[in-house]
Structures are given as C-alpha cells and as structure tokens.
Design a protein around this motif. Structure first.
Motif, PDB file in Angstrom:
ATOM      1  N   LEU A  48       0.851  -1.190   0.000  1.00 58.55           N
ATOM      2  CA  LEU A  48       0.000   0.000   0.000  1.00 58.55           C
ATOM      3  C   LEU A  48       0.887   1.241   0.000  1.00 58.55           C
ATOM      4  O   LEU A  48       1.738   1.425   0.888  1.00 58.55           O
ATOM      5  CB  LEU A  48      -0.911   0.005   1.226  1.00 58.55           C
ATOM      6  CG  LEU A  48      -1.794  -1.250   1.370  1.00 58.55           C
ATOM      7  CD1 LEU A  48      -2.436  -1.303   2.738  1.00 58.55           C
ATOM      8  CD2 LEU A  48      -2.855  -1.258   0.290  1.00 58.55           C
ATOM      9  N   ALA A  49       0.686   2.069  -1.003  1.00 62.39           N
ATOM     10  CA  ALA A  49       1.478   3.293  -1.101  1.00 62.39           C
ATOM     11  C   ALA A  49       1.135   4.242   0.043  1.00 62.39           C
ATOM     12  O   ALA A  49       0.028   4.217   0.591  1.00 62.39           O
ATOM     13  CB  ALA A  49       1.228   3.969  -2.446  1.00 62.39           C
ATOM     14  N   VAL A  50       2.096   5.076   0.401  1.00 63.34           N
ATOM     15  CA  VAL A  50       1.921   6.031   1.494  1.00 63.34           C
ATOM     16  C   VAL A  50       1.345   7.331   0.929  1.00 63.34           C
ATOM     17  O   VAL A  50       1.879   7.897  -0.026  1.00 63.34           O
ATOM     18  CB  VAL A  50       3.256   6.300   2.211  1.00 63.34           C
ATOM     19  CG1 VAL A  50       3.086   7.374   3.274  1.00 63.34           C
ATOM     20  CG2 VAL A  50       3.790   5.014   2.824  1.00 63.34           C
ATOM     21  N   HIS A  51       0.232   7.793   1.515  1.00 60.05           N
ATOM     22  CA  HIS A  51      -0.409   9.046   1.118  1.00 60.05           C
ATOM     23  C   HIS A  51      -0.421  10.003   2.304  1.00 60.05           C
ATOM     24  O   HIS A  51      -0.599   9.587   3.451  1.00 60.05           O
ATOM     25  CB  HIS A  51      -1.844   8.811   0.640  1.00 60.05           C
ATOM     26  CG  HIS A  51      -1.949   7.863  -0.522  1.00 60.05           C
ATOM     27  ND1 HIS A  51      -1.265   8.045  -1.702  1.00 60.05           N
ATOM     28  CD2 HIS A  51      -2.671   6.718  -0.669  1.00 60.05           C
ATOM     29  CE1 HIS A  51      -1.566   7.075  -2.546  1.00 60.05           C
ATOM     30  NE2 HIS A  51      -2.408   6.239  -1.938  1.00 60.05           N
ATOM     31  N   GLU A  52      -0.271  11.255   2.000  1.00 62.02           N
ATOM     32  CA  GLU A  52      -0.300  12.260   3.063  1.00 62.02           C
ATOM     33  C   GLU A  52      -1.672  12.336   3.731  1.00 62.02           C
ATOM     34  O   GLU A  52      -1.773  12.581   4.925  1.00 62.02           O
ATOM     35  CB  GLU A  52       0.070  13.635   2.487  1.00 62.02           C
ATOM     36  CG  GLU A  52       1.545  13.793   2.104  1.00 62.02           C
ATOM     37  CD  GLU A  52       2.441  13.912   3.326  1.00 62.02           C
ATOM     38  OE1 GLU A  52       1.911  14.081   4.452  1.00 62.02           O
ATOM     39  OE2 GLU A  52       3.674  13.823   3.156  1.00 62.02           O
ATOM     40  N   ASP A  53      -2.727  12.122   2.937  1.00 64.84           N
ATOM     41  CA  ASP A  53      -4.078  12.250   3.474  1.00 64.84           C
ATOM     42  C   ASP A  53      -4.669  10.921   3.919  1.00 64.84           C
ATOM     43  O   ASP A  53      -5.887  10.796   4.071  1.00 64.84           O
ATOM     44  CB  ASP A  53      -4.993  12.909   2.432  1.00 64.84           C
ATOM     45  CG  ASP A  53      -4.936  12.200   1.088  1.00 64.84           C
ATOM     46  OD1 ASP A  53      -4.089  11.301   0.944  1.00 64.84           O
ATOM     47  OD2 ASP A  53      -5.734  12.539   0.196  1.00 64.84           O
ATOM     48  N   GLY A  54      -3.844   9.907   4.095  1.00 68.38           N
ATOM     49  CA  GLY A  54      -4.317   8.642   4.634  1.00 68.38           C
ATOM     50  C   GLY A  54      -4.697   7.634   3.564  1.00 68.38           C
ATOM     51  O   GLY A  54      -4.336   7.771   2.394  1.00 68.38           O
ATOM     52  N   LEU A  55      -5.431   6.621   3.980  1.00 66.89           N
ATOM     53  CA  LEU A  55      -5.791   5.532   3.077  1.00 66.89           C
ATOM     54  C   LEU A  55      -6.802   5.994   2.029  1.00 66.89           C
ATOM     55  O   LEU A  55      -7.753   6.728   2.327  1.00 66.89           O
ATOM     56  CB  LEU A  55      -6.385   4.362   3.869  1.00 66.89           C
ATOM     57  CG  LEU A  55      -5.446   3.650   4.853  1.00 66.89           C
ATOM     58  CD1 LEU A  55      -6.224   2.657   5.696  1.00 66.89           C
ATOM     59  CD2 LEU A  55      -4.326   2.954   4.110  1.00 66.89           C
ATOM     60  N   SER A  56      -6.610   5.537   0.821  1.00 66.82           N
ATOM     61  CA  SER A  56      -7.542   5.825  -0.258  1.00 66.82           C
ATOM     62  C   SER A  56      -8.679   4.810  -0.229  1.00 66.82           C
ATOM     63  O   SER A  56      -8.564   3.742   0.391  1.00 66.82           O
ATOM     64  CB  SER A  56      -6.824   5.774  -1.600  1.00 66.82           C
ATOM     65  OG  SER A  56      -6.419   4.445  -1.892  1.00 66.82           O
TER      66      SER A  56
END
Length: 220
Positions: A48-56
């Motif tokens: 799972l890629a890391v996103h600034e705004d959390g899980l997609s």
C-alpha cells in the motif's frame, strides 16, 4: 524310463525349492499411502502506497478483501510492515492500516506491526499473512508401468490422479494439516429437554400445524 526319472527329479527339486522359500510378500499399497496429501507454505501480501491524506478508498477495499482471505485461509497473524525511518506519513499509514484491518473484522491480537528495511522512508507499507496450499502432483510427469509382474507391489503412479483430484477439491488446505478446533456445544436446548423430562412434560418441540392454503397465502 529315463524320461520318467527326469520328470520325478525335476518335480522333487521344484517342491523342495518352494518349501525352502522364506521370502516375505510385499503388502499391497493403496492410493493414499502411495501419494500422501501434503501442503506447502505460501504468502498473501499486498503493498500500500503512502499518502499524506491517509488511506484511499481503493486501499480500504483491498484491506477488506485481505481480511476476508485471512479469515478463509490465513494462518498465524497478519503482519503490517512499515518502512523503517522517521517519515510521519508512513507511520500514520502503518497504524491506519492496522485500524482498517480491525474495522474489517480482524481481531487486534491477530495483527502485528513491525518495521522493515526499505530503500526509502516513503516505501509502501506491506500487509499480509502466511497461507498453506495443497500440493497437486503432476501425474502426467509420473512414470507409468502397467506391464505384468508377479508380486503385490503397486504399479508406478498408483493413486496419483486420485490424490491430485482430492488436493484440488479441498476447500481449506489447513484441513490437511490437522483437524479444526471444535466449537463448544450448545447445551441450552438439552437443558430444556431434561427439565421437561423431570417435570413429566413432553420433551419434543411443538410442531407447527399446516393450515390449508397457508403456503399459498404466504406467497403473494
């Protein structure tokens, strides 16, 4: 006369040889002992890629699917591995994945959070678990010898197709390793029956009376 003597001598020799034979007879082998069911380890893991705004939304859906597969075929714990480093977004993503798995029905004690050596602090977070799968033999590659023989030894390839079909049809390969843990018995109904028996009352459950036309009235 000479021919008769030779026949008698040959018969005597054959009889003595048969009496002196002490060789053991090979017991017949069935298909299950020729090819035993077995399993091999596997790994079901997603990145799972890391996103600034959390899980997609796609990541949440993937974690739900992972939780379903874990309930069906998983062994041990689900391991959530975040990239080692001081990246705050990666740390938030790691713990958000744990929370999403718990929300999907995975018990918290079955989730383990750890770090792994990643090429960079923003590497994907890994979530997965160990599985087992049934080993299906390749019967086409097995040697076959259906020629005549004078022993009870099994033929080459005996039982391969049977066990291959069994391995392919077993819904949960974990059943090959061992029996499942039995759930406790529900003794509530038994307690009601015994209580009625002690009181001298009927122990059978009341039966529904079939009313004429009731089924037709129920379906509109």
């Amino acid at each position: 006369m000479m021919m008769r003597s030779l026949l008698l001598a040959f018969s005597a020799t054959a009889l003595l040889a048969g009496c002196a034979s002490t060789g053991s007879v090979t017991p017949p082998t069935n298909a299950l002992s020729q090819y035993a069911l077995r399993v091999e380890p596997g790994l079901d893991r997603i990145a799972l890629a890391v996103h600034e705004d959390g899980l997609s939304p796609n990541q949440i859906a993937a974690l739900r699917d992972l939780a379903v597969r874990y309930a069906d075929t998983g062994t041990g714990r689900i391991q959530v591995q975040g990239p080692a480093g001081e990246d705050p977004a990666a740390s938030r993503q790691t713990w958000a994945i744990r929370s999403a798995l718990e929300a999907a029905g995975v018990p918290g004690q079955n989730i383990e959070v750890a770090a792994y050596d990643a090429p960079n602090p923003r590497a994907p977070v890994l979530a997965g678990f160990e599985t087992v799968r049934a080993v299906i033999p390749n019967c086409a590659a097995e040697r076959r010898d259906m020629g005549g023989r004078f022993s009870n030894a099994p033929s080459l390839g005996l039982g391969c197709a049977i066990n291959a079909n069994m391995a392919a049809q077993i819904a949960d390969p974990r059943d090959i390793v061992g029996a499942r843990v039995m759930t406790p018995a529900d003794s509530g109904r038994a307690a009601v029956v015994f209580d009625n028996y002690r009181k001298g009352q009927p122990t059978a459950a009341p039966q529904e009376t079939l009313v004429q036309g009731a089924i037709a009235q129920a379906v509109e």
